[in-house]
Write a protein that holds these residues in place. Sequence first.
Motif, PDB file in Angstrom:
ATOM      1  N   UNK A 115      20.904  86.544  48.987  1.00 49.56           N
ATOM      2  CA  UNK A 115      22.000  85.571  49.591  1.00 49.56           C
ATOM      3  C   UNK A 115      23.248  85.476  47.645  1.00 49.56           C
ATOM      4  N   UNK A 116      24.514  85.682  48.191  1.00 50.17           N
ATOM      5  CA  UNK A 116      25.015  85.833  47.074  1.00 50.17           C
ATOM      6  C   UNK A 116      26.926  85.409  47.182  1.00 50.17           C
ATOM      7  N   UNK A 117      26.783  84.079  46.903  1.00 50.84           N
ATOM      8  CA  UNK A 117      28.201  83.645  46.936  1.00 50.84           C
ATOM      9  C   UNK A 117      28.406  82.483  45.940  1.00 50.84           C
ATOM     10  N   UNK A 118      29.792  82.785  45.196  1.00 47.30           N
ATOM     11  CA  UNK A 118      31.129  83.564  46.572  1.00 47.30           C
ATOM     12  C   UNK A 118      30.648  85.157  46.004  1.00 47.30           C
ATOM     13  N   UNK A 119      30.949  85.775  47.517  1.00 48.17           N
ATOM     14  CA  UNK A 119      29.841  86.822  48.169  1.00 48.17           C
ATOM     15  C   UNK A 119      30.262  88.390  47.860  1.00 48.17           C
ATOM     16  N   UNK A 120      29.998  89.350  46.667  1.00 53.50           N
ATOM     17  CA  UNK A 120      30.318  90.611  46.643  1.00 53.50           C
ATOM     18  C   UNK A 120      29.708  90.940  47.512  1.00 53.50           C
ATOM     19  N   UNK A 121      30.550  92.580  47.908  1.00 55.36           N
ATOM     20  CA  UNK A 121      31.951  92.203  47.908  1.00 55.36           C
ATOM     21  C   UNK A 121      33.581  92.025  49.008  1.00 55.36           C
ATOM     22  N   UNK A 122      32.679  91.132  49.540  1.00 60.68           N
ATOM     23  CA  UNK A 122      34.329  90.662  50.608  1.00 60.68           C
ATOM     24  C   UNK A 122      34.849  89.305  49.749  1.00 60.68           C
ATOM     25  N   UNK A 123      34.494  88.921  48.200  1.00 60.59           N
ATOM     26  CA  UNK A 123      34.944  87.730  48.187  1.00 60.59           C
ATOM     27  C   UNK A 123      34.422  85.989  48.802  1.00 60.59           C
ATOM     28  N   UNK A 124      33.893  86.447  49.943  1.00 62.23           N
ATOM     29  CA  UNK A 124      33.874  85.819  50.510  1.00 62.23           C
ATOM     30  C   UNK A 124      33.703  83.778  49.874  1.00 62.23           C
ATOM     31  N   UNK A 125      33.962  82.849  49.911  1.00 61.53           N
ATOM     32  CA  UNK A 125      33.468  81.861  48.623  1.00 61.53           C
ATOM     33  C   UNK A 125      32.307  81.557  49.300  1.00 61.53           C
ATOM     34  N   UNK A 126      31.800  80.386  48.432  1.00 59.93           N
ATOM     35  CA  UNK A 126      30.638  79.335  48.897  1.00 59.93           C
ATOM     36  C   UNK A 126      31.530  78.145  49.392  1.00 59.93           C
ATOM     37  N   UNK A 127      30.022  77.708  49.996  1.00 64.35           N
ATOM     38  CA  UNK A 127      30.546  76.352  50.376  1.00 64.35           C
ATOM     39  C   UNK A 127      29.188  75.384  50.842  1.00 64.35           C
ATOM     40  N   UNK A 128      29.525  74.081  50.722  1.00 65.15           N
ATOM     41  CA  UNK A 128      28.558  73.041  50.803  1.00 65.15           C
ATOM     42  C   UNK A 128      27.893  73.595  52.192  1.00 65.15           C
ATOM     43  N   UNK A 186      11.038  82.245  51.123  1.00 60.71           N
ATOM     44  CA  UNK A 186      12.325  82.383  49.768  1.00 60.71           C
ATOM     45  C   UNK A 186      13.019  82.927  49.780  1.00 60.71           C
ATOM     46  N   UNK A 187      14.085  81.571  48.919  1.00 59.13           N
ATOM     47  CA  UNK A 187      15.566  81.994  49.403  1.00 59.13           C
ATOM     48  C   UNK A 187      16.204  82.136  48.190  1.00 59.13           C
ATOM     49  N   UNK A 188      16.499  83.715  47.734  1.00 67.94           N
ATOM     50  CA  UNK A 188      16.782  84.763  46.273  1.00 67.94           C
ATOM     51  C   UNK A 188      18.502  83.453  46.658  1.00 67.94           C
ATOM     52  N   UNK A 189      19.336  82.953  45.564  1.00 70.49           N
ATOM     53  CA  UNK A 189      20.626  83.367  45.212  1.00 70.49           C
ATOM     54  C   UNK A 189      21.214  83.715  44.243  1.00 70.49           C
ATOM     55  N   UNK A 190      21.978  84.282  44.681  1.00 76.46           N
ATOM     56  CA  UNK A 190      22.568  85.133  43.449  1.00 76.46           C
ATOM     57  C   UNK A 190      23.609  84.879  42.727  1.00 76.46           C
ATOM     58  N   UNK A 191      24.295  84.204  41.755  1.00 75.95           N
ATOM     59  CA  UNK A 191      25.674  83.163  40.968  1.00 75.95           C
ATOM     60  C   UNK A 191      26.224  83.612  40.710  1.00 75.95           C
ATOM     61  N   UNK A 192      26.704  85.123  40.147  1.00 74.37           N
ATOM     62  CA  UNK A 192      27.582  85.549  39.555  1.00 74.37           C
ATOM     63  C   UNK A 192      29.047  85.254  38.459  1.00 74.37           C
ATOM     64  N   UNK A 193      29.946  85.005  40.271  1.00 72.55           N
ATOM     65  CA  UNK A 193      30.998  84.452  40.118  1.00 72.55           C
ATOM     66  C   UNK A 193      31.399  83.645  40.320  1.00 72.55           C
ATOM     67  N   UNK A 194      30.708  82.789  40.264  1.00 72.39           N
ATOM     68  CA  UNK A 194      31.376  81.514  40.515  1.00 72.39           C
ATOM     69  C   UNK A 194      32.288  80.638  39.825  1.00 72.39           C
ATOM     70  N   UNK A 195      32.460  81.466  38.709  1.00 68.23           N
ATOM     71  CA  UNK A 195      33.544  81.126  38.104  1.00 68.23           C
ATOM     72  C   UNK A 195      34.829  81.794  37.592  1.00 68.23           C
ATOM     73  N   UNK A 196      35.059  82.728  38.612  1.00 61.95           N
ATOM     74  CA  UNK A 196      35.688  84.148  37.943  1.00 61.95           C
ATOM     75  C   UNK A 196      36.673  83.607  39.963  1.00 61.95           C
TER      76      UNK A 196
END
Length: 387
Positions: free
Chosen positions: A176-189, A205-215
């Motif tokens: 899983x990856x939010x903010x999502x690449x490529x769609x740009x969908x934001x993360x939410x609680x 096992x939930x693997x979250x990729x989180x490189x875009x949260x500050x952009x």
Amino acid sequence: MIIPLAHRADQTQEYYFSVKLAEVRRLQAAGHDVINLGIGNPDLMPSDNTIDALIKSAEQPNSHGYQSYKGTPALRQAIAQFYAHTYNVPLNPETEILPLIGSKEGITHISLTFLNEGDGVLVPELGYPAYRAVSSMVGANVYEYPLLENDGWQPDWEAMTDLVARSPSPTKIIWMNYPHMPTGAPASYAHFERAVRFAHDHKILLCHDNPYSLILNRKPPISLLSIDGAKDVAVELNSLSKSHNMAGWRIGWMAAAKPYVDAVLTIKSNVDSGQFKPLMDAAAEALTNSDDWHRERNAVYQGRLDAVHALLDVLGCTYNTDQEGLFIWAKLPDTVESAEALVDDLLNNKHVFIAPGFIFGPKGNRYIRISLCMPKERIEEAVKRLK
């Protein structure tokens, strides 16, 4: 070759951007000025204090030997402080952080650590190609879960439950990856809470990729690990590549409970011999960048975003204006045959390169992705060429 390829090499295609960038280089060698809006390669500099820390550390005699497989204590402490400040998430720097040579390395190590041949892996139908590629390389069965465009590109949980139930072998990992690449969908609680419940319910096992949260984030950034119960079932990857303009430095990490960190370390310690100490020292300094530094970087990206919107308007594309991250995702008009045809036409006739959506999954054939890693003036030049 004197021996045949292994099955994984024979079945794995070369990364799309590796192939396409070779075409870009050929056009450039022929004298064409190609404007590359396809890849997420930050063109801005790291902070001055980051560069200073790199130089200072490189001048020390003890900086050039092998380092710990777990990275330096200073780097792990800096990551812990960054998570506390940025996400309000406490991490134990001794047991819950594992520095990595970028998130892509983490995807491989996690897959090697937890997946047996034939195990099931859930990947988003639109997402970073490495999730699929690495899962296939280790012999896992890849199941694409739907993302609902009319629900902000959030997962279709009912469909995911059905995929798990119908899988002939255990489903072990969900990417899983939010903010999502490529769609740009934001993360939410709310989304993260649902994801953690899903992982608990199905023992995945939930693997979250989180490189875009500050952009270009419009709300305070979120870590999946801020959700109650997340550390029992989840790991999170993060990096400095996009958020701190340090893509080539290859500095990332995995944050997770101690058992997950220890398990991945068993694989990692057999693959590399640690990172270069000056890079880690500079990364620790970068993680202290002020909130003002991040705001100034985002102001630059906002100017580029406005120019990209103008480019998309020329192409007749539709797009959401609430996207976060380093890219803009846009849907093609009905008059355009396909993303691949458009990309090839723009590259060869206008010398403008953009990414076709299909490389992120079959559902992306009617979409394109444009990077913000190019000066605003160059994006405006691309707009002129397209008019």
